[in-house]
Scaffold this motif. Sequence first.
Motif, PDB file in Angstrom:
ATOM      1  N   HIS A 209       0.831  -1.204   0.000  1.00 35.20           N
ATOM      2  CA  HIS A 209       0.000   0.000   0.000  1.00 35.20           C
ATOM      3  C   HIS A 209       0.868   1.257   0.000  1.00 35.20           C
ATOM      4  O   HIS A 209       1.924   1.297   0.645  1.00 35.20           O
ATOM      5  CB  HIS A 209      -0.891   0.029   1.249  1.00 35.20           C
ATOM      6  CG  HIS A 209      -2.218  -0.631   1.052  1.00 35.20           C
ATOM      7  ND1 HIS A 209      -2.366  -1.991   0.896  1.00 35.20           N
ATOM      8  CD2 HIS A 209      -3.475  -0.108   0.983  1.00 35.20           C
ATOM      9  CE1 HIS A 209      -3.643  -2.284   0.747  1.00 35.20           C
ATOM     10  NE2 HIS A 209      -4.344  -1.156   0.785  1.00 35.20           N
TER      11      HIS A 209
ATOM     12  N   HIS B  68      -4.138   2.176  -1.660  1.00 32.79           N
ATOM     13  CA  HIS B  68      -3.347   1.086  -2.224  1.00 32.79           C
ATOM     14  C   HIS B  68      -2.484   1.557  -3.389  1.00 32.79           C
ATOM     15  O   HIS B  68      -1.283   1.292  -3.440  1.00 32.79           O
ATOM     16  CB  HIS B  68      -4.257  -0.054  -2.696  1.00 32.79           C
ATOM     17  CG  HIS B  68      -3.513  -1.215  -3.278  1.00 32.79           C
ATOM     18  ND1 HIS B  68      -3.451  -1.468  -4.631  1.00 32.79           N
ATOM     19  CD2 HIS B  68      -2.779  -2.178  -2.682  1.00 32.79           C
ATOM     20  CE1 HIS B  68      -2.716  -2.546  -4.846  1.00 32.79           C
ATOM     21  NE2 HIS B  68      -2.308  -3.001  -3.672  1.00 32.79           N
TER      22      HIS B  68
ATOM     23  N   ARG C  46      -7.154  -2.621  -1.802  1.00 32.68           N
ATOM     24  CA  ARG C  46      -6.512  -3.366  -2.894  1.00 32.68           C
ATOM     25  C   ARG C  46      -7.563  -3.780  -3.927  1.00 32.68           C
ATOM     26  O   ARG C  46      -7.332  -3.684  -5.142  1.00 32.68           O
ATOM     27  CB  ARG C  46      -5.813  -4.594  -2.329  1.00 32.68           C
ATOM     28  CG  ARG C  46      -5.165  -5.485  -3.392  1.00 32.68           C
ATOM     29  CD  ARG C  46      -4.466  -6.673  -2.733  1.00 32.68           C
ATOM     30  NE  ARG C  46      -5.401  -7.422  -1.905  1.00 32.68           N
ATOM     31  CZ  ARG C  46      -5.035  -8.180  -0.867  1.00 32.68           C
ATOM     32  NH1 ARG C  46      -3.767  -8.270  -0.528  1.00 32.68           N
ATOM     33  NH2 ARG C  46      -5.932  -8.836  -0.164  1.00 32.68           N
TER      34      ARG C  46
END
Length: 348
Positions: free
Chosen positions: A12, A32, A63
């Motif tokens: 991230h 992310h 994500r």
Amino acid sequence: MINWGFPDFDDHEGVHLFTDPASGMRAVIAVHSTTLGPAAGGVRFWHYGSEERAITDALRLSRGMSFKNAMAGLELGGGKGVVLAANPGETITEDQLKAFGRVVESLGGRYVTAEDVGMSEARMKTIAGETRYVSGLPVASGAAGGDPGPYTALGIYLGVKAAAQRALGATDMRGVRVAVQGVGSVGGGLAKLLAADGAVLTLADVDEGRAQRLAGELGATAVAAEGILGVEADIVSPNALGAILTEGSIAGLQAKVVAGGANNQLATRNDGHRIHERGILYAPDYVINAGGIINVGLEYLGHGDEAEVKARIAHIPDRLTEVWNESDASGDPASEVADRIARRLIGR
């Protein structure tokens, strides 16, 4: 501790923890990737039971948003916000909404927020009073934007039909048995679209009354939430919260397809392999549920109108087919193939 060894950290760009003592707000914003554009993703208000669970959810959802936005062809990266409820069933306050808006503004546009679980258009308007970096606001008829739920449901509906054709040889949904888990804004919208096509529906929701009412309206069957994944059906469609596809629940599946809008359906990476090994066609969640972010993303970017939103949503089955074709050719699970394609798109 948030560091490179955190199980879901996955490189991230940033993980931000915020508190506002005056309102009692505690929030996590995970960014992310901003490779393709500002990190866009909704904010949810939820009771997690622990800070670690909240952070893990933010990381996994962030994500997923990177992959979702890339696969949808949007000029947006991936991020996610979560605001922690102190108690189950708690409602977020106006002061907490304003405090969250201020922390979004403090990130200077790296993160763009929108509506998710526990939020609404009205609550997004309150947040927008404190920050420029918000989407999913009420819009004029025909414009991109507004409540993302119906657009998410539309994309899932198109994806379910594509999955039915591929796995079942169904040219339409008449008589196809679909078990829908979660009948809120998205799952309920999906159920209505499928019912109009003549699908045979089994519905479940943690709010049993809501499932029973919708079942009565649509001529469907309602079952207890804990049993929906194991019912005998052609397609199981998870549209509630994530991590519901586990070693145990996958072993109990009696369907040929899993295709639904819940984020992060797979409890672990290995669960994607388990579904694949059982010969069940899987529609990766962040591919099939991209309709909502297409809508609010185009609103934020100022690209097109409602017609453009629907035109882009119409390509969701094409992206699913790309994933399934590569899965067939490589022998890899659809979940792994989708991740691989998304990572190529964002250069990871």
